[in-house]
Design a protein around this motif. Structure first.
Motif, PDB file in Angstrom:
ATOM      1  N   ILE A   1       0.912  -1.269   0.072  1.00 40.34           N
ATOM      2  CA  ILE A   1       0.097   0.002   0.092  1.00 40.34           C
ATOM      3  C   ILE A   1       0.804   1.279  -0.144  1.00 40.34           C
ATOM      4  CG2 ILE A   1      -1.671   1.354   1.383  1.00 40.34           C
ATOM      5  CD1 ILE A   1      -2.829  -1.455   2.221  1.00 40.34           C
ATOM      6  N   GLU A   2       0.678   2.174  -1.046  1.00 36.49           N
ATOM      7  CA  GLU A   2       1.627   3.541  -1.077  1.00 36.49           C
ATOM      8  C   GLU A   2       1.171   4.351  -0.045  1.00 36.49           C
ATOM      9  OE1 GLU A   2       1.340   4.982  -4.959  1.00 36.49           O
ATOM     10  OE2 GLU A   2       2.356   3.126  -5.892  1.00 36.49           O
ATOM     11  N   ARG A   3       2.153   4.995   0.631  1.00 37.48           N
ATOM     12  CA  ARG A   3       1.921   6.105   1.599  1.00 37.48           C
ATOM     13  C   ARG A   3       3.066   7.068   1.385  1.00 37.48           C
ATOM     14  NH1 ARG A   3       0.458   2.002   5.031  1.00 37.48           N
ATOM     15  NH2 ARG A   3      -1.794   1.935   6.115  1.00 37.48           N
ATOM     16  N   LYS A   4       2.780   8.299   1.647  1.00 36.88           N
ATOM     17  CA  LYS A   4       4.006   9.376   2.097  1.00 36.88           C
ATOM     18  C   LYS A   4       4.045   9.542   3.359  1.00 36.88           C
ATOM     19  CE  LYS A   4       3.115  13.743   1.945  1.00 36.88           C
ATOM     20  NZ  LYS A   4       2.735  15.414   1.314  1.00 36.88           N
ATOM     21  N   ILE A   5       5.452   9.483   3.801  1.00 37.22           N
ATOM     22  CA  ILE A   5       5.781  10.028   5.234  1.00 37.22           C
ATOM     23  C   ILE A   5       6.973  10.905   5.096  1.00 37.22           C
ATOM     24  CG2 ILE A   5       5.193   7.626   6.149  1.00 37.22           C
ATOM     25  CD1 ILE A   5       9.031   8.197   5.960  1.00 37.22           C
ATOM     26  N   TYR A   6       7.524  11.539   6.086  1.00 33.42           N
ATOM     27  CA  TYR A   6       8.567  12.259   6.036  1.00 33.42           C
ATOM     28  C   TYR A   6       9.740  11.554   6.872  1.00 33.42           C
ATOM     29  CZ  TYR A   6       6.607  16.159   3.934  1.00 33.42           C
ATOM     30  OH  TYR A   6       5.933  17.141   2.909  1.00 33.42           O
ATOM     31  N   GLY A   7      10.813  11.510   6.040  1.00 28.76           N
ATOM     32  CA  GLY A   7      11.830  10.495   6.420  1.00 28.76           C
ATOM     33  C   GLY A   7      13.259  11.127   6.458  1.00 28.76           C
ATOM     34  N   ASN A   8      14.088  10.868   7.439  1.00 26.36           N
ATOM     35  CA  ASN A   8      15.779  11.521   7.198  1.00 26.36           C
ATOM     36  C   ASN A   8      16.470  10.534   6.453  1.00 26.36           C
ATOM     37  OD1 ASN A   8      15.905  14.107   9.230  1.00 26.36           O
ATOM     38  ND2 ASN A   8      14.219  12.564   9.856  1.00 26.36           N
ATOM     39  N   VAL A   9      16.877  10.843   5.362  1.00 20.61           N
ATOM     40  CA  VAL A   9      17.583  10.199   4.497  1.00 20.61           C
ATOM     41  C   VAL A   9      18.841  10.902   3.911  1.00 20.61           C
ATOM     42  CG1 VAL A   9      15.492   9.188   3.753  1.00 20.61           C
ATOM     43  CG2 VAL A   9      16.324  10.943   2.437  1.00 20.61           C
ATOM     44  N   PRO A  10      19.843  10.252   3.386  1.00 21.64           N
ATOM     45  CA  PRO A  10      21.103  10.892   2.700  1.00 21.64           C
ATOM     46  C   PRO A  10      20.715  11.765   1.530  1.00 21.64           C
ATOM     47  CG  PRO A  10      21.220   8.378   2.400  1.00 21.64           C
ATOM     48  CD  PRO A  10      20.142   8.826   3.041  1.00 21.64           C
ATOM     49  N   ASN A  11      21.453  12.959   1.572  1.00 17.85           N
ATOM     50  CA  ASN A  11      21.043  13.814   0.543  1.00 17.85           C
ATOM     51  C   ASN A  11      21.992  13.268  -0.952  1.00 17.85           C
ATOM     52  OD1 ASN A  11      20.065  16.012  -0.861  1.00 17.85           O
ATOM     53  ND2 ASN A  11      21.691  17.383  -0.165  1.00 17.85           N
ATOM     54  N   THR A  12      21.402  12.871  -1.610  1.00 18.70           N
ATOM     55  CA  THR A  12      21.847  12.458  -3.073  1.00 18.70           C
ATOM     56  C   THR A  12      21.054  13.310  -4.154  1.00 18.70           C
ATOM     57  OG1 THR A  12      20.177  10.652  -3.008  1.00 18.70           O
ATOM     58  CG2 THR A  12      22.436  10.207  -2.133  1.00 18.70           C
TER      59      THR A  12
END
Length: 466
Positions: A356-367
């Protein structure tokens, strides 16, 4: 899809937070038969969390398998998801050290867990432990997702991405919490808000804040709150920054006040009063949580009910912001209730398991996600979650003055991570020198001396630095 996901909680002795996440996870029918593995080094708190997990199973009518262990490697073997919520060094001695030694130098703090000298020291004692966990995962569950809730979020995620090969995302609830607070300020139902946020953890900004039903830009309404002086007393710093920057920041005023050089000055107490800044707030929060926890434990042991008046009386004398008092009271009174929280952790697991598709806010490496921030640093952006995992949204350039402000914090993060990864003591001094708050308050000699004293006080909570 497997309905037998193995979900490991590292630091499960954080019982209230673990309770919320377990309730969220088991509240999904597709995850109701998961294996929940609780791991903590504190046997007493681990036993309490194990009891709570069985209680959740009973209340929700689920059939999760519950395991509890103090053996981290045993817990991690075969994991699908690893949720981390540790606090290295605890309230005492670590957090107290982070506040008391800088205070001797005239450096006051509010939360001290993200940036500033407190954030630097917390990062230095936390990163080695997180990397140990990650290296165990590389061996025991190389395909698992490491879901990190531990601050300092940006530093920790940067170090994890630099020092290990595990798949990881850092999660924070400041984005949805602030959106709800702003919706309340402008009297719009929060479910009607559409927003776009980007930046670094605790210093991300709402690039868009609008009514999803009408498309109306809601920033003019936020401006009206400022112009009419209707902002909540506890939120004066952020509204002042909105007035200067034109965008609203995601993390609270008490946090933000110590990320910049303008609000906390030991020779200008009138600023602290004007902006209602709660100095030493995190110490008070810890004291309140410990008091409430002890009260709940005593009530369970002696089989009596805790009343609201008893909680308020116990908290009386702890210098805590009124909204934090209300939050503590509510968490104790609602301890046995299971309502879905705003945390993203369960949503990620559910989407990856079900597709199931969702949008969350995550902390990820800046690429090249935010193109005017350095590649490699940790950014907080919207991410699509589905069976393919975490897919960050490319943002492009953000407004240049926001990027410049973030860069002052990224400098400190970069040097703290450099110190942690390389073991070079010199970079601890460099991180403290470039910290906006410390630099605004202290001389170089004071910064050097304070860092020496903090390292010595930490003892074996830190690795040896060359």
């Amino acid at each position: 899809m497997s309905n037998m996901a193995r979900i490991v909680f590292i630091g499960a002795g954080s019982t209230v937070f673990a309770k919320n996440l377990m309730g969220d996870i088991l509240g999904f029918p597709e995850l109701a038969d998961s294996t929940i593995v609780l791991m903590d080094i504190d046997e007493g708190r681990l036993a309490t969390s194990e009891q709570v997990a069985h209680h959740i199973n009973d209340v929700l009518g689920t059939h999760a398998t519950i395991e509890a262990t103090t053996d981290r490697r045993k817990a991690l073997k075969g994991a699908d998801y690893v949720i981390c919520m540790i606090q290295v060094g605890g309230y005492k001695p670590a957090t107290v050290i982070d506040f008391e030694i800088p205070r001797k130098y005239g450096l006051n703090q509010t939360i001290a867990d993200t940036l500033g000298i407190g954030g630097i020291m917390r990062g230095l004692r936390t990163i080695p432990v997180l990397l140990d966990i990650a290296h165990d995962m590389e061996e025991l569950c190389p395909d698992a997702l490491f879901i990190n809730y531990v601050n300092p979020m940006a530093m920790n995620q940067w170090a994890l991405n630099r020092g290990s090969s595990v798949k990881t995302v850092g999660l924070c609830h400041s984005v949805p919490h602030t959106a709800r607070e702003l919706a309340e300020d402008i009297n719009v139902p929060h479910e009607n808000i559409n927003y776009l946020v980007a930046g670094i953890n605790h210093m991300a900004f709402y690039l868009k804040f609008e009514d999803r039903t009408t498309g109306e830009d809601l920033y003019p309404r936020i401006r009206q709150v400022y112009d009419e002086g209707r902002m909540p007393d506890w939120n004066r710093v952020r509204y002042e920054m909105f007035n200067r920057l034109g965008y609203f920041v995601t993390e609270s005023s008490e946090h933000f006040s110590e990320y910049v050089p303008w609000f906390i000055k030991h020779d200008k107490p009138e600023l602290v009063e004007k902006y209602n800044i709660p100095i030493d707030e995190y110490l008070a929060r810890c004291q309140a949580q410990i008091t409430a926890w002890d009260m709940m434990q005593d009530a369970r042991d002696k089989d009596y009910n805790v009343s609201e008046s008893m909680i308020r009386e116990a908290l009386d004398g702890i210098k805590l912001m009124p909204r934090m008092v209300e939050g503590t009271v509510s968490s104790v009174l609602n301890y046995d209730k299971f309502e879905r929280s705003v945390e993203y952790g369960s949503l990620i697991i559910h989407s990856m398991e079900t597709g199931i598709e969702r949008k969350i806010y995550g902390n990820v490496p800046n690429t090249d996600i935010i193109t005017n921030l350095p590649n490699g640093c940790s950014v907080e952006v919207p991410c699509l979650i589905d069976a393919n995992g975490i897919q960050p949204t490319v943002i492009g350039n953000i407004p240049p003055h926001l990027a410049a402000l973030m860069q002052t914090n990224i400098n400190v993060q970069a040097l703290t991570v450099e110190a942690a990864i390389t073991g070079k003591r010199e970079h601890i001094y460099h991180a403290a020198m470039l910290d906006p708050h410390a630099a605004a308050e202290l001389t170089l000699d004071q910064i050097w001396s304070m860092v020496d004293e903090l390292i010595e006080a930490h003892g074996d909570m830190l690795p040896a630095y060359s």
